[in-house]
Motif scaffolding. Structure first.
Motif, PDB file in Angstrom:
ATOM      1  N   ASP A  66     -68.227 -24.700 -32.402  1.00 42.35           N
ATOM      2  CA  ASP A  66     -69.614 -25.146 -32.398  1.00 42.35           C
ATOM      3  C   ASP A  66     -69.652 -26.643 -32.639  1.00 42.35           C
ATOM      4  O   ASP A  66     -68.636 -27.272 -32.951  1.00 42.35           O
ATOM      5  CB  ASP A  66     -70.452 -24.396 -33.441  1.00 42.35           C
ATOM      6  N   THR A  67     -70.798 -27.203 -32.459  1.00 42.48           N
ATOM      7  CA  THR A  67     -70.974 -28.648 -32.631  1.00 42.48           C
ATOM      8  C   THR A  67     -71.862 -28.896 -33.829  1.00 42.48           C
ATOM      9  O   THR A  67     -72.926 -28.284 -33.975  1.00 42.48           O
ATOM     10  CB  THR A  67     -71.611 -29.279 -31.376  1.00 42.48           C
ATOM     11  N   VAL A  68     -71.400 -29.781 -34.698  1.00 47.23           N
ATOM     12  CA  VAL A  68     -72.159 -30.146 -35.885  1.00 47.23           C
ATOM     13  C   VAL A  68     -72.481 -31.630 -35.797  1.00 47.23           C
ATOM     14  O   VAL A  68     -71.679 -32.425 -35.289  1.00 47.23           O
ATOM     15  CB  VAL A  68     -71.367 -29.794 -37.172  1.00 47.23           C
ATOM     16  N   GLY A  69     -73.652 -31.999 -36.264  1.00 45.96           N
ATOM     17  CA  GLY A  69     -74.146 -33.350 -36.000  1.00 45.96           C
ATOM     18  C   GLY A  69     -73.684 -34.446 -36.920  1.00 45.96           C
ATOM     19  O   GLY A  69     -74.024 -35.609 -36.719  1.00 45.96           O
ATOM     20  N   GLY A  70     -72.890 -34.139 -37.938  1.00 47.56           N
ATOM     21  CA  GLY A  70     -72.462 -35.216 -38.818  1.00 47.56           C
ATOM     22  C   GLY A  70     -71.603 -34.703 -39.953  1.00 47.56           C
ATOM     23  O   GLY A  70     -71.454 -33.501 -40.172  1.00 47.56           O
TER      24      GLY A  70
END
Length: 414
Positions: free
Chosen positions: A274-278
């Protein structure tokens, strides 16, 4: 020595006792004989009339009544055990990583005369009375003067019965890393003087052979090159599974940073991609579309993803530590060269426990910490429960016992 929390009750009891004494000075005596022409209208009983006496009548009964009144007044006056006329000493000893390993004779003498000794690093721990100053173990965490002062404020009321005033002593190098924005605010909770005993700080234990040798095409290598080798002193970054030589180096006091170039190849628990923003660590935040694929092993979390889950952990390894970083570095664009990423990498390659700053705080701050010249009076502290004398219940019991016997004494005097 006993004092009273409500002395007006003692004054009221004394005034009432004087009234009882005055009543006992009014005695009834046989009046002067008079001649009446007839005894027809005179009552058939002994004649008497009130008259002032030079000494109280019924002395035993008088003493009994006065004792009852004074005992009741003393019970309601709430007796307290007054502290002795001396100064109690509360000593805070810094045993964090900034403190020296060996304490000098002056500190040992201070500990011997103390009523209470608290050793502190990130928290305060009471030291048993029989412990010598040299036996207080020095710890590895960073010290906190705020935590030490809070411990003193909390424990001070328990020393109210030790003396009529309380002196607070702080033994510390007063390093910059031990000072925070709350220190002076907490200091204002202590109304008196604080005696500062400034000692020399310990020499920072950082291995001189840190640093990393990464491939030229490694994006993390460019980041490390920008922050400089001096910022990496005491840390070694490896991109593949650590070998025995790396672990031995960390066991001897170094900070081994395992930061896999391909996170999915690390022997860690895998996650659904998944992609996490920071990601953030301490006060450093980097905002970018990071791809999260693994979870670092259990340990102290030193970096978190934006949703709060662990992005990097640290665990002790001998006298050093190992950090496991699950943050990908194959980011598109200039993410690895941004100031935020530079600061994040600098924090992740710090020595075990974080960067050390053992420089002493400014003299102006130390003067503010010392505060006024007077000591804290014991009367300013909250009285502990042990300061109350349990005899107030006994006072009431004795008063009621005498009160029950008063009619018997009065009947026997007739």
């Amino acid at each position: 020595m006993v004092t009273f929390a409500a002395p007006l009750w003692i004054g009221g009891a004394a005034a009432l006792s004087l009234l009882v004494v005055a009543l006992h000075l009014l005695a009834r005596r046989r009046p002067r004989p008079l001649i009446y022409p007839t005894a027809r209208f005179l009552p058939d009983q002994p004649a008497s009339a009130p008259a002032a006496a030079r000494r109280p009548s019924d002395l035993l009964l008088l003493l009994l009544r006065v004792a009852i009144i004074l005992l009741i007044g003393a019970a309601f006056a709430r007796p307290l055990r007054a502290p002795p006329r001396r100064t109690a000493h509360l000593v805070l000893i810094d045993r964090s990583r900034a403190a020296p390993r060996i304490l000098d004779d002056s500190v040992r003498a201070l500990v011997r005369q103390a009523s209470l000794v608290i050793a502190f690093d990130t928290t305060g721990r009471e030291v048993p009375e029989a412990t010598d100053a040299g036996d207080i173990i020095r710890s590895s965490p960073r010290g906190s003067l705020s935590a030490a002062l809070l411990a003193a404020v909390r424990r001070a009321p328990t020393l109210a019965a030790e003396g009529d005033s309380l002196a607070l002593h702080v033994v510390s190098p007063f390093a910059v890393e031990e000072w925070d924005e709350a220190t002076l605010a907490i200091r204002r909770l202590w109304s008196g003087r604080i005696d500062l005993h400034v000692v020399e700080p310990a020499a920072p234990a950082i291995r001189p052979d840190g640093g990393s040798s990464l491939r030229a095409d490694d994006p993390l290598g460019a980041t490390l090159g920008l922050i400089g080798r001096e910022s990496q002193a005491g840390a070694r970054v490896v991109r593949s599974v650590p070998i025995a030589a790396d672990s031995n180096w960390a066991t001897a006091g170094g900070a081994l940073v395992y930061w896999p170039r391909v996170p999915v190849e690390a022997p860690w628990a895998t996650l659904g991609r998944d992609t996490v923003g920071g990601v953030f660590s301490g006060g450093q935040v980097v905002v970018a579309p990071f791809t999260r694929v693994v979870r670092p092993p259990e340990g102290v979390v030193i970096a978190r993803w934006a949703d709060g889950t662990a992005a990097a952990t640290e665990r002790p390894l001998g006298t050093g530590c190992e950090r496991d970083v699950a943050i990908p570095t194959d980011m598109a664009g200039d993410v690895m060269l941004r100031p935020g990423m530079l600061a994040l990498v600098r924090a992740l390659t710090a020595p075990c426990g974080g960067r050390r700053d053992f420089v002493r705080v400014a003299d102006a701050l130390l003067d503010s910490l010392r505060g006024p010249s007077m000591l804290v009076a014991a009367s300013q502290l909250a009285r502990p429960v042990t300061g109350k004398v349990p005899a107030n219940g006994w006072y009431l019991a004795a008063a009621f016992l005498l009160l029950a016997g008063e009619p018997l004494v009065r009947r026997g005097r007739r």
